[in-house]
Design an enzyme around this catalytic site. Sequence first.
Site, PDB file in Angstrom:
ATOM      1  N   ASP A  36      -7.023  -8.242  14.846  1.00 22.92           N
ATOM      2  CA  ASP A  36      -6.856  -7.299  13.812  1.00 22.92           C
ATOM      3  C   ASP A  36      -8.287  -7.459  12.812  1.00 22.92           C
ATOM      4  O   ASP A  36      -8.778  -8.393  12.927  1.00 22.92           O
ATOM      5  CB  ASP A  36      -5.466  -7.954  12.970  1.00 22.92           C
ATOM      6  CG  ASP A  36      -5.479  -7.044  11.530  1.00 22.92           C
ATOM      7  OD1 ASP A  36      -5.527  -5.974  11.647  1.00 22.92           O
ATOM      8  OD2 ASP A  36      -5.294  -7.904  10.438  1.00 22.92           O
ATOM      9  N   ASP A  70      -8.493  -6.400   8.804  1.00 18.81           N
ATOM     10  CA  ASP A  70      -8.456  -6.845   7.309  1.00 18.81           C
ATOM     11  C   ASP A  70      -7.522  -8.004   7.338  1.00 18.81           C
ATOM     12  O   ASP A  70      -6.172  -8.167   7.944  1.00 18.81           O
ATOM     13  CB  ASP A  70      -7.841  -5.698   6.776  1.00 18.81           C
ATOM     14  CG  ASP A  70      -8.734  -4.578   6.393  1.00 18.81           C
ATOM     15  OD1 ASP A  70      -9.622  -4.620   5.742  1.00 18.81           O
ATOM     16  OD2 ASP A  70      -8.516  -3.480   6.882  1.00 18.81           O
ATOM     17  N   THR A 116      -6.860  -2.262  14.400  1.00 16.34           N
ATOM     18  CA  THR A 116      -6.565  -2.198  12.958  1.00 16.34           C
ATOM     19  C   THR A 116      -5.494  -0.897  12.600  1.00 16.34           C
ATOM     20  O   THR A 116      -5.623   0.007  13.388  1.00 16.34           O
ATOM     21  CB  THR A 116      -7.857  -1.878  12.198  1.00 16.34           C
ATOM     22  OG1 THR A 116      -7.512  -1.636  11.021  1.00 16.34           O
ATOM     23  CG2 THR A 116      -8.563  -0.779  12.773  1.00 16.34           C
ATOM     24  N   SER A 117      -4.792  -1.203  11.556  1.00 14.81           N
ATOM     25  CA  SER A 117      -3.836  -0.302  10.958  1.00 14.81           C
ATOM     26  C   SER A 117      -4.619   0.744  10.018  1.00 14.81           C
ATOM     27  O   SER A 117      -4.006   1.849   9.840  1.00 14.81           O
ATOM     28  CB  SER A 117      -2.728  -0.800  10.351  1.00 14.81           C
ATOM     29  OG  SER A 117      -1.860  -1.795  11.122  1.00 14.81           O
ATOM     30  N   LYS A 143       1.669  -1.092  14.143  1.00 13.62           N
ATOM     31  CA  LYS A 143       2.298  -2.100  14.026  1.00 13.62           C
ATOM     32  C   LYS A 143       3.505  -2.347  12.815  1.00 13.62           C
ATOM     33  O   LYS A 143       3.242  -1.633  11.980  1.00 13.62           O
ATOM     34  CB  LYS A 143       1.139  -3.196  13.545  1.00 13.62           C
ATOM     35  CG  LYS A 143       0.086  -3.552  14.397  1.00 13.62           C
ATOM     36  CD  LYS A 143      -1.061  -4.010  13.643  1.00 13.62           C
ATOM     37  CE  LYS A 143      -2.427  -4.048  14.548  1.00 13.62           C
ATOM     38  NZ  LYS A 143      -3.492  -4.898  13.727  1.00 13.62           N
ATOM     39  N   ASP A 202      -3.262 -11.883  10.999  1.00 19.82           N
ATOM     40  CA  ASP A 202      -2.890 -12.568   9.668  1.00 19.82           C
ATOM     41  C   ASP A 202      -1.485 -12.005   9.145  1.00 19.82           C
ATOM     42  O   ASP A 202      -1.074 -12.671   8.085  1.00 19.82           O
ATOM     43  CB  ASP A 202      -3.965 -12.362   8.459  1.00 19.82           C
ATOM     44  CG  ASP A 202      -3.842 -11.023   7.940  1.00 19.82           C
ATOM     45  OD1 ASP A 202      -3.749 -10.564   6.856  1.00 19.82           O
ATOM     46  OD2 ASP A 202      -4.293  -9.939   9.026  1.00 19.82           O
TER      47      ASP A 202
END
Length: 216
Positions: free
Chosen positions: A11, A13, A106-107, A137, A162
């Site tokens: 991931d 961020d 990443t989102s 996600k 995270d």
Amino acid sequence: MHLHAEALLFDNDGTLVSSLASVDRCWTRWAGEYGITAEEFGRIELHGRPAVEIAADLLPADIVPVAVARIETLEVEDVPNGGVELLPGARAFLASLPADRWAVVTSATRRLAEARLDAVGILPKTLIAADDITRGKPDPEPYLLAARRLGVDPARCVVFEDAPAGLQAGRAAGMTTVALATTHQAHELRADLVVKDLSALSALVTAAGIEISVRG
């Protein structure tokens, strides 16, 4: 503890970079522009989810596309303002890996992800962003797509996350999960291994794959 893999999926961020200051500034401004109250905003899970899903939870469907474009612009423009920084251990850990054995998943949109990664000098060969998927996600789609792009069996991938939503996505993809307690308390994170950040780990690349170890 040792984990073995053929590919590592990160991931962005909260895992590689911290953008909390930027996110807080931009989403607070965005919410104000769209008349969203603090109470309404506080009920929505933000971290680890695509912006389009967050906007859809808060706004009428007909204005979601414009609202999503607006938050993307706010966040990209905010990157130079100092709200993005590399998290401990990230640079050294990535530098120990072959470029074709890891990916960022990443989102964020590709435009935003690339802006944040560029700001800290990380240039992944493989990047899976919100633009590449139909379900974000905690759905496993982003991580399964990353495994396909790298040509690796999902069961031979390790996910670094995270956020609970990202860890859930990794588990659903059949992957080993490592949680970083950078944005959540360790007890909130369900994973095969929980550490404070990437500085707690080392990676050894061998002919058999990648061995991940917790530093003494």
